[in-house]
Design an enzyme around this catalytic site. Structure first.
Site, PDB file in Angstrom:
ATOM      1  NE  ARG A  58      -3.200   0.219   3.089  1.00 53.97           N
ATOM      2  CZ  ARG A  58      -2.603   0.187   4.296  1.00 53.97           C
ATOM      3  NH1 ARG A  58      -1.829   1.179   4.675  1.00 53.97           N
ATOM      4  NH2 ARG A  58      -2.813  -0.817   5.111  1.00 53.97           N
ATOM      5  CE1 TYR A 110     -16.453  12.081 -15.867  1.00 56.47           C
ATOM      6  CE2 TYR A 110     -16.029  12.122 -13.519  1.00 56.47           C
ATOM      7  CZ  TYR A 110     -16.412  11.440 -14.659  1.00 56.47           C
ATOM      8  OH  TYR A 110     -16.742  10.118 -14.566  1.00 56.47           O
ATOM      9  CG  ASP A 184      -9.498  16.634 -14.457  1.00 54.31           C
ATOM     10  OD1 ASP A 184      -8.811  16.068 -15.323  1.00 54.31           O
ATOM     11  OD2 ASP A 184     -10.531  16.138 -13.967  1.00 54.31           O
ATOM     12  CE  LYS A 209     -12.606   8.820 -18.317  1.00 51.87           C
ATOM     13  NZ  LYS A 209     -12.970  10.049 -17.656  1.00 51.87           N
TER      14      LYS A 209
END
Ligand SMILES: *Cc1c(COP(=O)(O)O)cnc(C)c1O
Length: 377
Positions: A58, A110, A184, A209
């Protein structure tokens, strides 16, 4: 981070090659599936360096670390984090804020970001003020003593408004050098836009994307400009745990190698498709920022939408964007459905607006597909 000597296409193709992460000097970065790592002795634990060594995956794992250092270099940041989705990346950035903080955001984002911001207001009392992304004078007036960050998406989704990151960063940092300018960068990728170079403090991506680019995985990225910001993020990342697994880290690293070539072809195809759409009598208006693979357009009336979706033979009626296959969406019913109708209409997200993610097929075939789909019956 010192600026790389190499051009971005070289950095991309060479991602993971010639590092010292593998004793066999493999050209393709190995996938290390181990969730934990053996220590040599007590001193090894006492002197543990979390930036170089491994204990539990992690915290860090070799394949993800190669990916993260590549991403940091591409965006010119101090450190990058690879997460399980774009939303997990956005959530990691918001772990920096607390109740009472105010965030200024551009108004065309978004849909999932709006949904998350509403959740943060309802559950955690973090307040959001919308800026129209155009009036820079107004932006400085929206910043108050409680403002902690400015959140931008450019070009915007789905109406393709372009914001001058440099100007926003200058205004923000002049008022308060500690204000975090967050961008972003999903739509343009570091191939076309490097927000940290323009003064931003944080960059996020939905790597689902363009960065991965094949409609076959979910991933997110956060890149921090400075070690000061990334140290807090590293603590929060390890504490909350939405990391990208080793296999997907490898897949994303592999995909990055072709990013520059893909982006070039996305732009060539989108330039041709948007010009062809603009000439069609069935199309009212085309929105294309001149770079990248995203094109939005308004048809003359809503009835054409159903016909188009039914007739298309190459372009798929599906959510998402940035992959090799072309996709068409209707934002009002899909990505921006959770927004109020009033807010949607104010931004121009009507039931006649379609968003096309132009893929890497032959542009003539894509244009022919759209033409036959829109032709009057
Ligand atoms: C898809 C998308 C997101 C969310 O990313 P997921 O990987 O779907 O969680 C965030 N921002 C933009 C601009 C996006 O297109």
């Amino acid at each position: 981070m010192t600026k790389s000597r190499f051009a971005i296409d070289t950095l991309l193709v060479q991602a993971g090659n010639r590092g010292n992460h593998d004793q066999h000097h493999a050209i393709s970065t190995p996938i290390y599936l181990s969730s934990n790592f053996r220590h040599q002795d007590l001193a090894d634990v006492e002197n543990f360096d979390p930036h170089k060594q491994y204990s539990y995956s992690r915290l860090a794992t070799p394949t993800r670390r190669v990916l993260e250092s590549t991403l940091a270099q591409l965006e010119g940041g101090a450190h990058a984090f690879a997460l399980s989705s774009g939303m997990a990346a956005i959530q990691l950035v918001f772990s920096l804020f607390k109740t009472g903080d105010q965030i200024v955001t551009s108004d065309d984002l978004y849909g999932g970001s709006f949904r998350f911001f509403d959740y943060l207001t309802d559950h955690y009392g973090i307040h959001f003020t919308k800026w129209n992304g155009k009036d820079y004078q107004q932006l400085s007036q929206l910043i108050t003593k409680d403002t902690k960050a400015i959140w931008l998406e450019t070009p915007s989704n789905p109406t393709m408004k372009v914001i001058d990151i440099n100007q926003v960063a200058q205004i923000a940092h002049q008022i308060n050098p500690k204000l975090l300018v967050c961008v972003d960068n999903t739509f343009l990728t570091p191939v076309y836009q490097q927000p940290i170079q323009e003064g931003a403090d944080l960059v996020v991506h939905s790597a689902t994307k363009y960065l991965s680019g094949h409609n076959d995985m979910l991933a997110g990225v956060v890149v921090a400009k400075s070690a000061e910001i990334s140290d807090t993020l590293a603590f929060n990342f390890n504490t909350t745990g939405s990391t990208l697994d080793p296999f997907d880290s490898w897949l994303l690293l592999r995909s990055l190698k072709t990013l520059s070539v893909r982006m070039q072809r996305h732009t060539e195809n989108a330039t041709r498709v948007s010009a062809a759409l603009a000439k069609l009598p069935q199309v009212e208006k085309v929105l294309y920022p001149g770079v990248g693979g995203m094109v939005s357009f308004y048809v003359q009336n809503h009835d054409q939408v159903e016909q188009l979706f039914k007739r298309l033979k190459i372009i798929s009626f599906a959510e998402s964007l940035g992959g090799v296959e072309s996709l068409l969406t209707i934002p009002a019913l899909q990505t921006h459905h959770d927004m109020s109708e009033t807010a949607r209409l104010k931004l121009g997200i009507t039931d006649k607006l379609l968003r096309l993610s132009v893929g890497l097929e032959n542009a003539n075939d894509l244009i022919a597909d759209l033409k036959q789909g829109l032709a009057d019956s």
